[in-house]
Design a protein around this motif. Structure first.
Motif, PDB file in Angstrom:
ATOM      1  N   MET A 160      37.748  72.049  43.793  1.00  0.00           N
ATOM      2  CA  MET A 160      36.333  72.371  43.957  1.00  0.00           C
ATOM      3  C   MET A 160      36.096  73.098  45.281  1.00  0.00           C
TER       4      MET A 160
ATOM      5  N   ASP B 227      34.764  78.207  47.845  1.00  0.00           N
ATOM      6  CA  ASP B 227      35.128  79.368  48.680  1.00  0.00           C
ATOM      7  C   ASP B 227      34.988  80.670  47.884  1.00  0.00           C
TER       8      ASP B 227
ATOM      9  N   SER C  12      31.411  81.481  47.697  1.00  0.00           N
ATOM     10  CA  SER C  12      30.917  82.012  48.985  1.00  0.00           C
ATOM     11  C   SER C  12      31.297  83.473  49.164  1.00  0.00           C
TER      12      SER C  12
ATOM     13  N   ALA D 296      32.898  72.505  37.459  1.00  0.00           N
ATOM     14  CA  ALA D 296      32.366  71.147  37.657  1.00  0.00           C
ATOM     15  C   ALA D 296      32.530  70.323  36.382  1.00  0.00           C
TER      16      ALA D 296
ATOM     17  N   HIS E 192      23.767  68.561  42.360  1.00  0.00           N
ATOM     18  CA  HIS E 192      25.201  68.266  42.462  1.00  0.00           C
ATOM     19  C   HIS E 192      25.455  66.782  42.192  1.00  0.00           C
TER      20      HIS E 192
ATOM     21  N   GLY F 176      30.260  64.380  43.432  1.00  0.00           N
ATOM     22  CA  GLY F 176      30.488  63.481  44.568  1.00  0.00           C
ATOM     23  C   GLY F 176      29.753  62.171  44.374  1.00  0.00           C
ATOM     24  N   LYS F 177      28.495  62.264  43.940  1.00  0.00           N
ATOM     25  CA  LYS F 177      27.690  61.053  43.705  1.00  0.00           C
ATOM     26  C   LYS F 177      28.363  60.175  42.647  1.00  0.00           C
TER      27      LYS F 177
ATOM     28  N   LEU G 288      31.553  59.991  41.955  1.00  0.00           N
ATOM     29  CA  LEU G 288      32.746  59.354  42.549  1.00  0.00           C
ATOM     30  C   LEU G 288      32.334  58.187  43.444  1.00  0.00           C
TER      31      LEU G 288
ATOM     32  N   SER H  76      22.675  60.679  47.909  1.00  0.00           N
ATOM     33  CA  SER H  76      23.628  61.766  48.095  1.00  0.00           C
ATOM     34  C   SER H  76      22.881  63.098  48.211  1.00  0.00           C
TER      35      SER H  76
ATOM     36  N   LEU I 183      23.918  67.398  48.786  1.00  0.00           N
ATOM     37  CA  LEU I 183      25.033  68.362  48.943  1.00  0.00           C
ATOM     38  C   LEU I 183      24.625  69.685  49.557  1.00  0.00           C
TER      39      LEU I 183
ATOM     40  N   GLY J 223      27.283  63.042  51.747  1.00  0.00           N
ATOM     41  CA  GLY J 223      27.279  64.350  51.093  1.00  0.00           C
ATOM     42  C   GLY J 223      27.790  65.355  52.104  1.00  0.00           C
TER      43      GLY J 223
ATOM     44  N   ASP K 159      33.148  60.082  52.547  1.00  0.00           N
ATOM     45  CA  ASP K 159      33.764  60.244  51.225  1.00  0.00           C
ATOM     46  C   ASP K 159      33.570  58.976  50.395  1.00  0.00           C
ATOM     47  N   ALA K 160      34.021  59.058  49.136  1.00  0.00           N
ATOM     48  CA  ALA K 160      33.723  57.973  48.203  1.00  0.00           C
ATOM     49  C   ALA K 160      34.406  56.656  48.602  1.00  0.00           C
TER      50      ALA K 160
ATOM     51  N   ALA L  41      32.588  55.185  51.430  1.00  0.00           N
ATOM     52  CA  ALA L  41      31.250  54.743  51.006  1.00  0.00           C
ATOM     53  C   ALA L  41      31.326  53.303  50.489  1.00  0.00           C
TER      54      ALA L  41
HETATM   55 CO1  B1M Z   1      26.826  74.293  44.442  1.00  0.00          CO
HETATM   56  N1  B1M Z   1      26.940  74.608  46.339  1.00  0.00           N
HETATM   57  N2  B1M Z   1      25.117  75.232  44.359  1.00  0.00           N
HETATM   58  N3  B1M Z   1      26.949  74.030  42.534  1.00  0.00           N
HETATM   59  N4  B1M Z   1      28.620  73.753  44.711  1.00  0.00           N
HETATM   60  C1  B1M Z   1      28.060  74.005  47.054  1.00  0.00           C
HETATM   61  C2  B1M Z   1      27.680  72.618  47.579  1.00  0.00           C
HETATM   62  C3  B1M Z   1      28.323  75.071  48.206  1.00  0.00           C
HETATM   63  C4  B1M Z   1      28.978  74.473  49.464  1.00  0.00           C
HETATM   64  C5  B1M Z   1      29.146  76.250  47.620  1.00  0.00           C
HETATM   65  C6  B1M Z   1      29.406  77.343  48.643  1.00  0.00           C
HETATM   66  O1  B1M Z   1      28.529  78.137  48.902  1.00  0.00           O
HETATM   67  N5  B1M Z   1      30.579  77.369  49.221  1.00  0.00           N
HETATM   68  C7  B1M Z   1      26.863  75.613  48.445  1.00  0.00           C
HETATM   69  C8  B1M Z   1      26.027  74.834  49.465  1.00  0.00           C
HETATM   70  C9  B1M Z   1      25.860  75.600  50.759  1.00  0.00           C
HETATM   71  C10 B1M Z   1      24.973  74.862  51.701  1.00  0.00           C
HETATM   72  O2  B1M Z   1      24.099  74.126  51.358  1.00  0.00           O
HETATM   73  N6  B1M Z   1      25.208  75.117  52.948  1.00  0.00           N
HETATM   74  C11 B1M Z   1      26.284  75.511  47.046  1.00  0.00           C
HETATM   75  C12 B1M Z   1      25.171  76.274  46.590  1.00  0.00           C
HETATM   76  C13 B1M Z   1      24.658  77.320  47.551  1.00  0.00           C
HETATM   77  C14 B1M Z   1      24.599  76.089  45.330  1.00  0.00           C
HETATM   78  C15 B1M Z   1      23.375  76.812  44.736  1.00  0.00           C
HETATM   79  C16 B1M Z   1      22.196  76.996  45.705  1.00  0.00           C
HETATM   80  C17 B1M Z   1      23.894  78.155  44.188  1.00  0.00           C
HETATM   81  C18 B1M Z   1      22.824  79.066  43.645  1.00  0.00           C
HETATM   82  O3  B1M Z   1      22.118  78.726  42.721  1.00  0.00           O
HETATM   83  N7  B1M Z   1      22.710  80.233  44.242  1.00  0.00           N
HETATM   84  C19 B1M Z   1      23.003  75.908  43.552  1.00  0.00           C
HETATM   85  C20 B1M Z   1      22.003  74.808  43.934  1.00  0.00           C
HETATM   86  C21 B1M Z   1      21.529  74.028  42.716  1.00  0.00           C
HETATM   87  C22 B1M Z   1      20.756  72.795  43.147  1.00  0.00           C
HETATM   88  O4  B1M Z   1      21.374  71.792  43.425  1.00  0.00           O
HETATM   89  N8  B1M Z   1      19.445  72.899  43.204  1.00  0.00           N
HETATM   90  C23 B1M Z   1      24.332  75.288  43.240  1.00  0.00           C
HETATM   91  C24 B1M Z   1      24.698  74.852  41.977  1.00  0.00           C
HETATM   92  C25 B1M Z   1      25.910  74.311  41.654  1.00  0.00           C
HETATM   93  C26 B1M Z   1      26.324  73.963  40.220  1.00  0.00           C
HETATM   94  C27 B1M Z   1      25.186  73.330  39.416  1.00  0.00           C
HETATM   95  C28 B1M Z   1      26.763  75.244  39.530  1.00  0.00           C
HETATM   96  C29 B1M Z   1      27.593  73.069  40.476  1.00  0.00           C
HETATM   97  C30 B1M Z   1      27.291  71.541  40.485  1.00  0.00           C
HETATM   98  C31 B1M Z   1      27.532  70.885  39.150  1.00  0.00           C
HETATM   99  C32 B1M Z   1      27.570  69.388  39.275  1.00  0.00           C
HETATM  100  O5  B1M Z   1      27.632  68.779  40.334  1.00  0.00           O
HETATM  101  N9  B1M Z   1      27.505  68.786  38.110  1.00  0.00           N
HETATM  102  C33 B1M Z   1      27.981  73.448  41.898  1.00  0.00           C
HETATM  103  C34 B1M Z   1      29.245  73.163  42.457  1.00  0.00           C
HETATM  104  C35 B1M Z   1      30.307  72.660  41.509  1.00  0.00           C
HETATM  105  C36 B1M Z   1      29.521  73.337  43.824  1.00  0.00           C
HETATM  106  C37 B1M Z   1      30.865  73.132  44.565  1.00  0.00           C
HETATM  107  C38 B1M Z   1      31.778  74.303  44.179  1.00  0.00           C
HETATM  108  C39 B1M Z   1      31.577  71.848  44.310  1.00  0.00           C
HETATM  109  C40 B1M Z   1      30.742  70.590  44.587  1.00  0.00           C
HETATM  110  C41 B1M Z   1      31.594  69.389  44.269  1.00  0.00           C
HETATM  111  O6  B1M Z   1      31.442  68.798  43.210  1.00  0.00           O
HETATM  112  N10 B1M Z   1      32.569  69.088  45.153  1.00  0.00           N
HETATM  113  C42 B1M Z   1      30.394  73.183  46.080  1.00  0.00           C
HETATM  114  C43 B1M Z   1      31.466  73.714  47.012  1.00  0.00           C
HETATM  115  C44 B1M Z   1      32.265  72.611  47.674  1.00  0.00           C
HETATM  116  O7  B1M Z   1      31.995  71.430  47.577  1.00  0.00           O
HETATM  117  N11 B1M Z   1      33.252  73.006  48.431  1.00  0.00           N
HETATM  118  C45 B1M Z   1      29.057  73.778  45.982  1.00  0.00           C
HETATM  119  C46 B1M Z   1      33.539  68.010  44.915  1.00  0.00           C
HETATM  120  C47 B1M Z   1      32.934  66.653  45.303  1.00  0.00           C
HETATM  121  C48 B1M Z   1      33.924  65.545  45.044  1.00  0.00           C
HETATM  122  O8  B1M Z   1      32.659  66.692  46.685  1.00  0.00           O
HETATM  123  O9  B1M Z   1      30.168  66.579  46.305  1.00  0.00           O
HETATM  124  O10 B1M Z   1      31.140  66.922  48.639  1.00  0.00           O
HETATM  125  P1  B1M Z   1      31.241  66.322  47.287  1.00  0.00           P
HETATM  126  O11 B1M Z   1      31.303  64.727  47.447  1.00  0.00           O
HETATM  127  C49 B1M Z   1      32.153  64.064  48.360  1.00  0.00           C
HETATM  128  C50 B1M Z   1      31.520  63.857  49.752  1.00  0.00           C
HETATM  129  O12 B1M Z   1      30.526  64.811  50.076  1.00  0.00           O
HETATM  130  C51 B1M Z   1      31.022  62.452  49.709  1.00  0.00           C
HETATM  131  O13 B1M Z   1      31.928  61.792  48.838  1.00  0.00           O
HETATM  132  C52 B1M Z   1      32.318  62.671  47.774  1.00  0.00           C
HETATM  133  C53 B1M Z   1      33.709  62.324  47.299  1.00  0.00           C
HETATM  134  O14 B1M Z   1      34.632  62.208  48.328  1.00  0.00           O
HETATM  135  N12 B1M Z   1      29.680  62.124  49.231  1.00  0.00           N
HETATM  136  C54 B1M Z   1      29.085  60.970  49.647  1.00  0.00           C
HETATM  137  C55 B1M Z   1      28.868  62.721  48.362  1.00  0.00           C
HETATM  138  N13 B1M Z   1      27.755  62.004  48.181  1.00  0.00           N
HETATM  139  C56 B1M Z   1      27.864  60.919  48.946  1.00  0.00           C
HETATM  140  C57 B1M Z   1      27.005  59.832  49.130  1.00  0.00           C
HETATM  141  C58 B1M Z   1      27.403  58.812  50.018  1.00  0.00           C
HETATM  142  C59 B1M Z   1      28.596  58.902  50.702  1.00  0.00           C
HETATM  143  C60 B1M Z   1      29.478  59.968  50.521  1.00  0.00           C
HETATM  144  O15 B1M Z   1      26.659  57.724  50.245  1.00  0.00           O
HETATM  145  C61 B1M Z   1      25.517  57.497  49.466  1.00  0.00           C
END
Ligand code: B1M
Length: 208
Positions: free
Chosen positions: A44, A49, A52, A65, A100, A103-104, A106, A146, A148, A176, A195-196, A199
């Motif tokens: 992911m 990347d 981006s 996803a 998103h 992550g939530k 997990l 959570s 993101l 997040g 991370d999860a 958490a």
């Molecule tokens: Co989005 N997205 N996305 N996206 N997306 C990111 C987050 C982004 C970093 C991608 C990028 O530009 N490189 C970027 C955010 C930039 C920023 O905010 N600075 C981004 C963007 C910009 C967007 C949109 C705005 C794109 C657009 O429409 N132009 C849009 C927003 C939609 C919205 O939410 N309103 C959007 C949409 C989407 C999809 C819907 C297409 C899809 C999500 C589908 C889904 O979740 N069912 C998506 C995806 C897949 C991603 C990336 C590629 C992957 C996210 C993910 O699942 N990561 C992501 C890039 C990236 O993460 N590198 C990106 C894997 C996951 C296991 O990690 O969620 O971080 P994560 O969770 C971790 C920790 O963060 C933590 O533990 C988890 C497990 O270890 N954690 C917690 C999470 N919640 C926690 C809560 C806790 C504790 C820990 O306690 C309560």
């Protein structure tokens, strides 16, 4: 190619119909569930990347996803151990404006396996909904939020402050990708986890 490498490629390329079988094959080949999960999380990162840099767009991110979620489904029963004593109920959700959920999900799995009953409100959860859910469910001891997106960090703040205003003694955990310990402190959360796995540890600490 190793089975884990195959899973990684299948997630990156969004092959959701093939991921579950590949994850099962990796498990059968002796790969650890945590290693398979780490590989999918790394995928992911690659997907993010590519987004981006303009190499892929939202639909491709969504497909990747979906593929990851299929893989997580296979890992869930392996990673979530059996716990007999409940530590109480945890309400969890992704904050308003944020869709998103990987992550939530997990974090839900890991907190559940630490001994909590989970009530998952899903994504795009308005702040007030966390409060309603605490009142609607029995023995709620923790709210987990959570977020993101940098643009939804204010919604995270609103969620924490709405819960704290209505239920001052309720513990609130946040996390997040854009969230830090400093931000969690600033918005009045009781705990932060990066991370999860951590958490789940933090959730237990908060209700001990
Ligand atoms: Co989005 N997205 N996305 N996206 N997306 C990111 C987050 C982004 C970093 C991608 C990028 O530009 N490189 C970027 C955010 C930039 C920023 O905010 N600075 C981004 C963007 C910009 C967007 C949109 C705005 C794109 C657009 O429409 N132009 C849009 C927003 C939609 C919205 O939410 N309103 C959007 C949409 C989407 C999809 C819907 C297409 C899809 C999500 C589908 C889904 O979740 N069912 C998506 C995806 C897949 C991603 C990336 C590629 C992957 C996210 C993910 O699942 N990561 C992501 C890039 C990236 O993460 N590198 C990106 C894997 C996951 C296991 O990690 O969620 O971080 P994560 O969770 C971790 C920790 O963060 C933590 O533990 C988890 C497990 O270890 N954690 C917690 C999470 N919640 C926690 C809560 C806790 C504790 C820990 O306690 C309560």
């Amino acid at each position: 190619m190793s089975k884990i490498a195959e899973v990684k490629v299948l997630v990156e390329t969004g092959k959701s119909k093939k991921v579950a079988a590949a994850v099962q094959e990796a498990l059968d080949a002796g790969d650890k569930a945590q290693d398979i999960l780490d590989a999918m999380i790394a995928s992911m990162g690659v997907v993010g990347d590519k987004f981006s840099s303009g190499e892929i767009f939202v639909p491709e991110m969504l497909i990747a996803a979906k593929a990851m979620s299929k893989g997580v489904e296979v890992l869930k029963p392996v990673m979530a151990g059996e716990v007999s004593n409940s530590l109480g109920t945890c309400i969890i959700g992704t904050v308003a404006g944020d869709l998103h959920d990987i992550g939530k999900n997990l974090v839900t799995m890991m907190i559940e396996s630490a001994g909590f009953d989970m009530v998952d409100l899903g994504v795009d959860v308005p702040a007030v909904r966390f409060v309603e859910a605490v009142k609607e469910n029995d023995n709620v001891v923790l709210v987990a939020c959570s977020g993101l997106l940098t643009t939804t960090m204010p919604a995270l703040k609103e969620a924490v402050q709405t819960v704290k205003a209505a239920l001052p003694d309720m513990k609130v955990l946040v996390g997040g990708a854009p969230v830090t310990q400093a931000y969690a402190d600033e918005i009045g959360a009781d705990g932060y986890a990066p991370d999860a796995g951590s958490a789940a540890v933090k959730a237990k600490e908060l209700v001990a």
